[in-house]
Design an enzyme around this catalytic site. Structure first.
Site, PDB file in Angstrom:
ATOM      1  N   ARG A  28      49.614  66.142 -16.420  1.00 41.73           N
ATOM      2  CA  ARG A  28      50.970  66.587 -16.105  1.00 41.73           C
ATOM      3  C   ARG A  28      51.466  67.462 -17.245  1.00 41.73           C
ATOM      4  O   ARG A  28      50.771  67.679 -18.231  1.00 41.73           O
ATOM      5  CB  ARG A  28      51.915  65.365 -15.926  1.00 41.73           C
ATOM      6  N   HIS A  53      37.913  64.643 -30.721  1.00 43.01           N
ATOM      7  CA  HIS A  53      36.818  65.570 -30.425  1.00 43.01           C
ATOM      8  C   HIS A  53      37.409  66.743 -29.631  1.00 43.01           C
ATOM      9  O   HIS A  53      37.484  66.696 -28.406  1.00 43.01           O
ATOM     10  CB  HIS A  53      35.732  64.861 -29.616  1.00 43.01           C
ATOM     11  N   ARG A  55      37.200  69.699 -27.744  1.00 44.69           N
ATOM     12  CA  ARG A  55      36.191  70.542 -27.087  1.00 44.69           C
ATOM     13  C   ARG A  55      36.756  71.936 -26.806  1.00 44.69           C
ATOM     14  O   ARG A  55      37.975  72.119 -26.684  1.00 44.69           O
ATOM     15  CB  ARG A  55      35.724  69.878 -25.796  1.00 44.69           C
ATOM     16  N   GLU A  84      35.397  65.406 -34.735  1.00 45.56           N
ATOM     17  CA  GLU A  84      34.003  65.541 -34.326  1.00 45.56           C
ATOM     18  C   GLU A  84      33.848  66.662 -33.321  1.00 45.56           C
ATOM     19  O   GLU A  84      34.800  67.049 -32.636  1.00 45.56           O
ATOM     20  CB  GLU A  84      33.479  64.219 -33.748  1.00 45.56           C
ATOM     21  N   HIS A 205      29.951  54.992 -29.348  1.00 48.74           N
ATOM     22  CA  HIS A 205      29.735  55.393 -27.966  1.00 48.74           C
ATOM     23  C   HIS A 205      29.506  54.142 -27.129  1.00 48.74           C
ATOM     24  O   HIS A 205      28.487  53.474 -27.244  1.00 48.74           O
ATOM     25  CB  HIS A 205      28.561  56.363 -27.785  1.00 48.74           C
ATOM     26  N   ASP A 206      30.497  53.830 -26.304  1.00 48.20           N
ATOM     27  CA  ASP A 206      30.458  52.704 -25.367  1.00 48.20           C
ATOM     28  C   ASP A 206      30.464  51.338 -26.044  1.00 48.20           C
ATOM     29  O   ASP A 206      30.127  50.334 -25.404  1.00 48.20           O
ATOM     30  CB  ASP A 206      29.271  52.809 -24.406  1.00 48.20           C
ATOM     31  N   GLY A 228      36.643  54.816 -28.469  1.00 47.42           N
ATOM     32  CA  GLY A 228      37.667  55.497 -27.706  1.00 47.42           C
ATOM     33  C   GLY A 228      37.850  54.950 -26.310  1.00 47.42           C
ATOM     34  O   GLY A 228      38.843  54.295 -26.004  1.00 47.42           O
TER      35      GLY A 228
END
Length: 255
Positions: A28, A53, A55, A84, A205-206, A228
């Site tokens: 939004r 991160h 991008r 990162e 990661h995970d 995250g």
């Protein structure tokens, strides 16, 4: 040695990745949820640092978020800002502009859904070396996103990295399978190989509340975990403060 005299290992730091907060905000044009407000609440709850991160397509973290967070972290001495991304895309511009405490080089393609592999040596050595030198000269600790392959750690050290961030998705994917122990041993061996050549060890990661304690307990010298997706998902139910506290308890339980 009795309990009173036992010396605990240094505590693994928790850095909260705020990409998913920005992803929701970007659906939004209202500016909510606020990335800086999320960072403040996580820091107030005891998070050691903030990770983003940014991008190239800005599908979650945008350029202004990086600058806003850098300004926010100035009021939190002792807490760290970790940026990162791929140093061959847009990452180095942010490093030069805001001088983060840590920069994590990740070999993503521009349109990649999420990070899914680490650097490879000696293949990536020549093109990474000068950027590692530059980032360190700007005052940043440099961490390289790496697969849990012990034989790769010397190559990461040879290009000048300070740390590696072990890519933990294979461990997380094996959590409910017979491969869990084998994956833990793989990561233990990779971390030890990194320590043996003088690298610090991060991971991410995970990782989540279910699998984090076992990982921190098994992996030697783990300086930092960056979390995250699972943490922000938990925060939707528990709130930022309780969620950060819960992840800190997972880390404490491993000690």
């Amino acid at each position: 040695m009795n309990a009173a005299s036992r010396t605990l290992l240094p505590k693994t730091a928790l850095s909260v990745n705020l990409n998913k907060v920005a992803l929701v905000r970007n659906t939004r044009h209202l500016g909510i949820p606020s990335v800086t407000r999320a960072a403040t609440l996580c820091l107030q709850a005891g998070a050691h640092g903030i990770t983003v991160h940014p991008r190239p397509d800005e599908r979650h973290i945008r350029a202004h978020d990086v600058h806003d967070l850098a300004e926010l972290l100035k009021a939190w001495p002792g807490r760290e800002f970790n940026i990162e991304g791929n140093p061959f895309h847009n990452l180095m511009g942010f490093v030069r502009a805001v001088r983060p405490h840590q920069v994590t080089f990740v070999p993503d393609s521009e349109g990649q859904f999420t990070s899914d592999h680490g650097w490879s040596f000696p293949a990536d050595a020549d093109r990474l070396r000068s950027l590692v030198v530059e980032a360190r000269a700007l005052g940043a600790r440099v961490s390289l996103f790496m697969d849990a392959e012990p034989e790769q750690m010397a190559g990461a050290r040879a290009v000048g990295a300070d740390r590696v961030e072990l890519y933990t998705e294979p461990y997380a994917a094996a959590w409910h399978s017979a491969q869990r122990s084998a994956q833990l041993e793989r990561f233990r061996a990779a971390a030890q190989a990194a320590l043996d050549v003088g690298l610090g060890v991060n991971a991410g990661h995970d990782l989540n509340r279910e699998n984090l304690t076992a990982f921190v307990r098994a992996v030697p010298g783990l300086s930092e975990v960056s979390i995250g997706h699972a943490l922000i998902a938990d925060a939707l139910e528990l709130g930022y403060g309780e969620t950060v506290a819960a992840y800190q308890r997972c880390i404490d339980d491993a000690r």
